[in-house]
Design a protein around this motif. Structure first.
Motif, PDB file in Angstrom:
ATOM      1  N   TYR A  53      62.739   1.820  51.260  1.00 25.69           N
ATOM      2  CA  TYR A  53      62.865   3.081  50.406  1.00 25.69           C
ATOM      3  C   TYR A  53      63.909   3.753  49.209  1.00 25.69           C
ATOM      4  CZ  TYR A  53      57.909   2.749  52.343  1.00 25.69           C
ATOM      5  OH  TYR A  53      57.036   3.167  52.681  1.00 25.69           O
ATOM      6  N   TYR A  54      63.889   4.868  48.731  1.00 27.92           N
ATOM      7  CA  TYR A  54      64.643   5.365  47.381  1.00 27.92           C
ATOM      8  C   TYR A  54      65.072   6.090  48.442  1.00 27.92           C
ATOM      9  CZ  TYR A  54      62.879   1.773  44.061  1.00 27.92           C
ATOM     10  OH  TYR A  54      62.666   0.738  43.308  1.00 27.92           O
ATOM     11  N   THR A  55      64.707   6.800  49.561  1.00 32.94           N
ATOM     12  CA  THR A  55      64.682   8.159  49.701  1.00 32.94           C
ATOM     13  C   THR A  55      63.802   7.914  51.466  1.00 32.94           C
ATOM     14  OG1 THR A  55      62.774   9.296  49.113  1.00 32.94           O
ATOM     15  CG2 THR A  55      64.692   9.466  48.133  1.00 32.94           C
ATOM     16  N   ASP A  56      64.764   8.841  52.629  1.00 31.34           N
ATOM     17  CA  ASP A  56      63.954   8.885  53.754  1.00 31.34           C
ATOM     18  C   ASP A  56      63.721  10.002  53.929  1.00 31.34           C
ATOM     19  OD1 ASP A  56      66.224  10.873  54.512  1.00 31.34           O
ATOM     20  OD2 ASP A  56      67.125   9.800  55.329  1.00 31.34           O
ATOM     21  N   ASN A  57      62.615  10.347  55.265  1.00 31.94           N
ATOM     22  CA  ASN A  57      62.015  11.851  55.321  1.00 31.94           C
ATOM     23  C   ASN A  57      62.775  12.730  54.930  1.00 31.94           C
ATOM     24  OD1 ASN A  57      59.011  12.548  56.090  1.00 31.94           O
ATOM     25  ND2 ASN A  57      59.924  13.360  58.300  1.00 31.94           N
ATOM     26  N   ALA A  58      64.123  12.549  54.958  1.00 35.04           N
ATOM     27  CA  ALA A  58      64.392  14.093  54.867  1.00 35.04           C
ATOM     28  C   ALA A  58      65.231  14.478  53.124  1.00 35.04           C
ATOM     29  CB  ALA A  58      65.821  14.259  55.850  1.00 35.04           C
ATOM     30  N   GLY A  59      64.586  13.416  52.449  1.00 34.60           N
ATOM     31  CA  GLY A  59      65.305  13.328  51.011  1.00 34.60           C
ATOM     32  C   GLY A  59      66.102  12.122  51.341  1.00 34.60           C
ATOM     33  N   GLY A  60      66.580  12.751  51.963  1.00 34.41           N
ATOM     34  CA  GLY A  60      68.185  11.655  52.093  1.00 34.41           C
ATOM     35  C   GLY A  60      68.242  10.367  50.387  1.00 34.41           C
ATOM     36  N   ARG A  61      68.839   9.613  49.683  1.00 37.36           N
ATOM     37  CA  ARG A  61      69.082   8.828  49.241  1.00 37.36           C
ATOM     38  C   ARG A  61      69.959   7.587  49.726  1.00 37.36           C
ATOM     39  NH1 ARG A  61      71.456  11.488  45.214  1.00 37.36           N
ATOM     40  NH2 ARG A  61      69.015  11.434  43.846  1.00 37.36           N
ATOM     41  N   LEU A  62      68.167   6.350  49.484  1.00 36.51           N
ATOM     42  CA  LEU A  62      68.740   5.464  50.257  1.00 36.51           C
ATOM     43  C   LEU A  62      69.404   4.440  49.275  1.00 36.51           C
ATOM     44  CD1 LEU A  62      65.864   5.464  52.580  1.00 36.51           C
ATOM     45  CD2 LEU A  62      68.153   6.018  52.791  1.00 36.51           C
ATOM     46  N   ARG A  63      69.292   4.845  48.170  1.00 36.60           N
ATOM     47  CA  ARG A  63      69.044   3.668  46.539  1.00 36.60           C
ATOM     48  C   ARG A  63      68.908   4.315  46.232  1.00 36.60           C
ATOM     49  NH1 ARG A  63      67.769   0.043  49.711  1.00 36.60           N
ATOM     50  NH2 ARG A  63      68.007  -2.049  49.349  1.00 36.60           N
ATOM     51  N   TYR A  64      69.365   3.312  44.144  1.00 38.76           N
ATOM     52  CA  TYR A  64      68.384   3.805  43.102  1.00 38.76           C
ATOM     53  C   TYR A  64      67.847   3.183  42.285  1.00 38.76           C
ATOM     54  CZ  TYR A  64      72.464   7.671  43.175  1.00 38.76           C
ATOM     55  OH  TYR A  64      73.185   8.421  43.892  1.00 38.76           O
ATOM     56  N   LEU A  65      67.012   3.794  41.774  1.00 40.56           N
ATOM     57  CA  LEU A  65      66.313   2.897  41.022  1.00 40.56           C
ATOM     58  C   LEU A  65      67.448   2.674  39.571  1.00 40.56           C
ATOM     59  CD1 LEU A  65      63.327   1.106  39.443  1.00 40.56           C
ATOM     60  CD2 LEU A  65      62.425   3.158  38.649  1.00 40.56           C
ATOM     61  N   GLU A  66      67.672   1.096  40.135  1.00 44.68           N
ATOM     62  CA  GLU A  66      68.685   0.478  38.695  1.00 44.68           C
ATOM     63  C   GLU A  66      68.317   0.353  37.284  1.00 44.68           C
ATOM     64  OE1 GLU A  66      71.849   0.975  37.514  1.00 44.68           O
ATOM     65  OE2 GLU A  66      72.370   1.077  39.296  1.00 44.68           O
ATOM     66  N   PHE A  67      68.668   1.273  36.230  1.00 49.43           N
ATOM     67  CA  PHE A  67      68.128   0.129  34.958  1.00 49.43           C
ATOM     68  C   PHE A  67      69.718  -0.753  34.495  1.00 49.43           C
ATOM     69  CE2 PHE A  67      65.267   3.440  35.836  1.00 49.43           C
ATOM     70  CZ  PHE A  67      64.009   2.499  35.171  1.00 49.43           C
ATOM     71  N   GLY A  68      70.861  -0.454  34.836  1.00 48.79           N
ATOM     72  CA  GLY A  68      71.751  -1.615  34.350  1.00 48.79           C
ATOM     73  C   GLY A  68      72.630   0.121  33.299  1.00 48.79           C
ATOM     74  N   THR A  69      73.026  -1.194  32.876  1.00 41.62           N
ATOM     75  CA  THR A  69      73.465  -0.586  31.222  1.00 41.62           C
ATOM     76  C   THR A  69      72.890  -0.573  29.731  1.00 41.62           C
ATOM     77  OG1 THR A  69      75.908  -1.239  31.877  1.00 41.62           O
ATOM     78  CG2 THR A  69      75.217  -0.391  29.757  1.00 41.62           C
ATOM     79  N   LEU A  70      72.565   0.724  29.434  1.00 37.40           N
ATOM     80  CA  LEU A  70      71.343   0.826  28.747  1.00 37.40           C
ATOM     81  C   LEU A  70      71.696   1.009  27.549  1.00 37.40           C
ATOM     82  CD1 LEU A  70      68.639   0.894  27.957  1.00 37.40           C
ATOM     83  CD2 LEU A  70      68.010   3.526  28.314  1.00 37.40           C
ATOM     84  N   VAL A  71      71.973   0.512  25.397  1.00 33.23           N
ATOM     85  CA  VAL A  71      72.746   0.998  24.190  1.00 33.23           C
ATOM     86  C   VAL A  71      71.440   2.748  23.758  1.00 33.23           C
ATOM     87  CG1 VAL A  71      73.050   0.642  22.431  1.00 33.23           C
ATOM     88  CG2 VAL A  71      72.959  -1.510  24.644  1.00 33.23           C
ATOM     89  N   ALA A  72      72.593   2.744  23.286  1.00 35.45           N
ATOM     90  CA  ALA A  72      71.725   4.568  23.120  1.00 35.45           C
ATOM     91  C   ALA A  72      70.795   3.798  22.050  1.00 35.45           C
ATOM     92  CB  ALA A  72      72.567   5.081  22.450  1.00 35.45           C
ATOM     93  N   SER A  73      69.975   4.721  22.379  1.00 35.66           N
ATOM     94  CA  SER A  73      68.627   4.746  20.800  1.00 35.66           C
ATOM     95  C   SER A  73      67.648   3.274  21.456  1.00 35.66           C
ATOM     96  CB  SER A  73      69.352   4.008  19.639  1.00 35.66           C
ATOM     97  OG  SER A  73      69.055   3.391  19.291  1.00 35.66           O
ATOM     98  N   GLN A  74      67.766   2.912  22.794  1.00 39.54           N
ATOM     99  CA  GLN A  74      67.122   1.380  23.200  1.00 39.54           C
ATOM    100  C   GLN A  74      66.188   2.367  24.332  1.00 39.54           C
ATOM    101  OE1 GLN A  74      68.997  -1.988  23.381  1.00 39.54           O
ATOM    102  NE2 GLN A  74      69.584  -2.656  22.063  1.00 39.54           N
TER     103      GLN A  74
END
Length: 926
Positions: A816-837
């Protein structure tokens, strides 16, 4: 000096840290006797205390001893300002420490440098090739310098030492800490010149100093750009054909480069290493060398190699030109003859990419000029050359000019290639000639290992094969303050080439899609040619997971994600849904753990997770924990199938290894003896404490917690599962001995079980807090008892299950990305993104964890959390991706059900940073 019979210092050898500590005094403290060195300081201090005590009268013998010591002290008094000197060796023989006044070349060096006043310091004789630390008693020195005579020619050099910050940690340097000054010095930039502790080569000067110790072990620890040695004859080759100067050691480039090597010589045997014998050179890259030689035996790496092996080396661009014959892009002349000297000539996984070879005499090749085999072990395999090869005479009549090798007398050269077009040479004494286009297709390279050793992409070497060791991580430098960032399956597989003291950080979950057939993933820490046979790294999983790990190596031992781990640590990493098969010590996480720590790491099942051992000591998390190995705050939930000494958590705990605060659940099965719900076998002075298991067991001889033990300590551990045994069942340890205390098993679950190592209690007693002594069990920090955890049995506080959100976003494997209290557990990671892409879509699951079904389910992007210049799109499909800011799902979502959606990011041309964003969801209960 080493023949002294009086010492003004003491020596303490630290075998664990491989150091010798010299404590310095101005007066004598040790004297050499027939029985060795005897400390006289303590006796004198006792006599002096008595002398100063008006109530004590010395005996006549004591008076005589006191008088003799005073005379000795007056005769051998020396001003020595250093309080402690620490040398990186466990053999202090031949080392002596004296005052400056006893060393003429020290005085001469100070005179030449016009030092205004003589400084008191200790001079270390006989340790010029050792690294070390000098501890000065004060921190108010305006200038710090050292005097050394490394080549022992009687002419010393004075070197002013800069601060650690000024040298970027390259020795020599000094730093001031808590009132003292620490000077870090060395003949090289570190190390002791042995296999276990090689000299560290960090600078041009270090590289030039290699010739002074031609038989030692060396390791390069950074790229070196040759800014010096760029005029006249340039850099002098390391080693020539005279016996004391031949390079006979091991040089490990460690995946680093030497750039702009310049040589303009008029001698035989020219290259970075001019002449080598019984030597090994590995893991080194030369970029843009410029080497010209008026005589023979010329190559970028080696001029003349006698019984010499080369692994994982290459030359990129540059020019190698020889007037006298035997010219090669990598090696000029390679000779193998085991009759008089030991050593093999094995050249593997190396290449010449675009380095031009020019010869004005006979015998030249793009890779090697001449190969002469007589006897012994010899092989050249998995190498290639694209460099241009030229006969530079006017007549163009020289013989034995080959695209790969000029001249050769052996058939032991296999699976090697050269580019007919770029070399300009259609023939070669060995190797297979191919066109440029053919050499940019993996199918051309017969039996080449593109999964572990090679990689082919237009991003590297113009599309020719690149050795994986020289593919650097896109993010990070591998240092503690700037670790390599692991984002992809490729990043994970590259860890096996950066295995020695690098730092790593996972910043995304990794779903394994490659290596899903045949042998599967090659374990990190397994053997690679030219590398250490273990993994010694520092890995922070960042709470991320590796999913779908597949390994099938039924004839290999220590099969796991990290096969052999020696030193270092791994923390905060999970393995989900693995399928691992091996022989002995097969497991999911680490096959062998020595002098290393694994903490907060877990093996879990989302859909299917299984470890199969075809031999002994198979387990879920770790196969063998041995010398100084520690496993703590870890868990497994998997199926383990083995033969003998199978443990659901660990296979073998030995030496002084430690396992603490861990649990095992899932299943354990074995066809042989000694199946344990947690541990297969344990002995030595190892310790296992504060652990529990509720694994379901099926075997021949079964212990609810352990299979077989001897001498180890087990305390405060619980067995809570169920078991079937066709031959014999014990509720705790099936058989064995050890120091057992405060261990329990549920005798209602393990029916009719005997009790070795633990006491059988009823289920009610096991779930009763009063059963567990407050003076032994720590329910404040380690354990907890609550009906909502572990079915009411004691549970480990650090390993409590996640409090799931009623509507939760998770990944494919239940993280899960968060727990029941809304605490962040992880990110949905997209890595490095070049501008305009626009990024590729990433899947997300929205799951109903409520105790009831829901409908009118919606999810949307919280626009207030999106950075300027960024746009977040949602879609119910990835092909086609139908962008929306909000998604509404029809129908009812059952309890435990999930809906899949896709998320992507679009960026504006002017945006520089993306930041984070929030997804929201809501539904109506039914």
């Amino acid at each position: 000096m080493a023949g002294s019979v009086i010492r003004n210092y003491t020596i303490e050898v630290d075998n664990i840290n491989k150091k010798s500590v010299f404590s310095i005094f101005p007066y004598p403290v040790e004297v050499l006797t027939p029985n060795g060195w005897e400390n006289i300081q303590e006796e004198f201090e006792e006599l002096q205390e008595k002398k100063l005590d008006g109530n004590v009268t010395l005996t006549s013998d004591e008076e005589q001893i006191y008088k003799e010591y005073k005379q000795l002290a007056d005769s051998f008094y020396e001003n020595k300002i250093a309080s402690t000197i620490i040398l990186d060796t466990v053999d202090p023989a031949g080392i002596d420490i004296v005052g400056r006044d006893r060393v003429k070349h020290v005085l001469d060096a100070e005179t030449r440098e016009q030092i205004p006043f003589g400084r008191e310091f200790a001079y270390v004789h006989g340790a010029s090739n050792l690294s070390g630390t000098i501890i000065l008693p004060y921190d108010d020195y305006s200038d710090v310098y050292v005097v050394s005579d490394a080549d022992e020619d009687g002419v010393a050099e004075l070197t002013y030492v800069k601060t650690k910050e000024e040298t970027d940690g390259v020795r020599p340097y000094y730093e001031k800490i808590e009132g003292q000054t620490y000077i870090y010095v060395d003949h090289f930039s570190g190390g002791g010149g042995t296999q276990a502790d090689p000299y560290i080569v960090s600078t041009e000067q270090d590289l030039d100093d290699v010739r002074k110790k031609p038989g030692a072990w060396y390791m390069q620890d950074r790229d070196i750009v040759m800014g010096s040695f760029q005029s006249g004859e340039g850099f002098t080759p390391i080693g020539d054909d005279t016996n004391p100067l031949r390079f006979t050691g091991v040089y490990d480039g460690n995946g680093y480069t030497i750039k702009s090597l310049f040589m303009n010589q008029d001698r035989n045997f020219v290259g970075l290493f001019g002449y080598t014998r019984s030597a090994t050179i590995r893991n080194l890259r030369l970029i843009d060398p410029s080497i010209t030689n008026k005589k023979g035996y010329t190559g970028a790496l080696i001029g003349y190699g006698f019984n010499t092996s080369v692994y994982n080396c290459n030359v990129i661009s540059g020019i190698i030109e020889g007037q006298g014959g035997y010219v090669g892009g990598l090696i000029g002349y390679l000779y193998q003859d085991a009759r008089t000297y030991q050593g093999s000539s094995i050249i593997n996984y190396s290449y010449n990419y675009k380095c031009n070879v020019r010869s004005a005499s006979n015998i030249a090749g793009g890779f090697i000029g001449n190969v002469n085999y007589y006897s012994g072990s010899f092989s050249i395999a998995y190498c290639y050359s694209t460099g241009k090869v030229e006969d530079i005479t006017l007549a163009r009549e020289r013989s034995n000019i080959g695209g790969f090798i000029g001249s050769n007398n052996t058939s032991a050269i296999t699976n090697c290639y050269w580019d007919i077009e770029t070399s300009g040479i259609p023939t070669s004494a060995a190797g297979v000639g191919k066109s440029t286009s053919e050499l940019k297709v993996t199918s051309t390279f017969e039996n080449w290992d593109f999964a572990n050793y090679w990689y082919m992409s237009q991003d590297y070497n113009g599309g020719y094969p690149e050795h994986r060791q020289f593919i650097q991580y896109q993010n990070g430098t591998g240092k503690k303050e700037d670790p390599f960032i692991i984002l992809t399956e490729f990043d994970l597989s590259q860890m096996r080439w950066f295995r020695n003291e690098y730092y790593f950080k996972f910043e995304d979950d990794i779903k394994m899609t490659q290596f899903q057939a045949n042998d599967g993933f090659y374990p990190i820490g397994f053997n690679l040619v030219g590398k250490e046979s273990y993994f010694k790294g520092y890995v922070d999983g960042g709470g991320r997971c590796v999913a779908n790990l597949f390994i099938y190596r039924p004839n290999d031992s220590f099969v796991s994600l990290f096969g052999y781990m020696m030193d270092g640590w791994i923390k905060n990493l999970d393995i989900i849904d693995c399928n691992v098969t091996g022989l002995h010590y097969t497991t999911a996480f680490a096959g062998q753990l020595s002098k290393a720590t694994v903490s907060n790491c877990h093996v879990d099942t989302f859909t299917y997770c299984k470890v199969t051992s075809k031999g002994s000591h198979g387990a879920g998390l770790v196969g063998q924990v041995t010398t100084d190995g520690i496993v703590e705050d870890c868990s497994v939930n998997t199926t383990v199938v083995g033969v003998d000494y199978t443990g659901v958590f660990a296979g073998y705990l030995t030496g002084n290894g430690i396992i603490r605060r861990c649990y095992a659940t899932g299943k354990g099965e074995s066809t042989g003896n000694y199946l344990g719900g947690f541990l297969g076998y344990g002995n030595g002075s190892s310790v296992l404490e504060d652990c529990w298991t509720d694994a379901q067991l099926n075997g021949v001889t079964v212990g609810g917690f352990g299979g077989n033990t001897a001498t180890l300590t087990i305390k405060r551990c619980l067995a809570l599962g169920k078991a079937f045994a066709s031959s014999g069942l014990n509720g705790f340890i099936y058989t064995g001995s050890g120091a057992f205390s405060d261990n329990y098993f549920d005798k209602e679950l393990y029916k009719n079980a005997s009790s070795t190592g633990g006491s059988g209690l009823t289920t009610r007693e096991m779930k009763y807090r009063g059963t567990y002594s407050n003076t032994v069990w720590n329910f404040d920090d380690i354990w907890i008892m609550d009906p909502k955890y572990n079915d009411g049995y004691p549970a480990l506080r650090k390993l409590l299950p996640l409090d799931l959100p009623l509507l939760g976003f998770r990944n494919e494997f239940g993280k899960y990305y968060t727990d029941n209290a809304g605490g962040r557990l992880r990110y949905l990671e997209f890595g490095t993104l070049v501008a305009s892409q626009t990024s590729s879509p990433k899947p997300v699951w929205l799951q109903n964890n409520a105790d009831f079904p829901v409908n009118q389910l919606k999810t949307w992007v919280d626009s207030t959390t999106v950075a300027k210049g960024m746009e977040i799109d949602l879609s119910m499909s990835d092909t086609p991706f139908l962008p929306a800011q909000e998604l509404a799902f029809n129908g009812t979502l059952a309890r435990g059900g999930a809906e899949k959606l896709y998320v992507r990011i679009k960026s504006d041309i002017a945006v520089k940073t993306g930041g984070t964003f929030d997804l929201r969801a809501k539904a109506s209960p039914m």
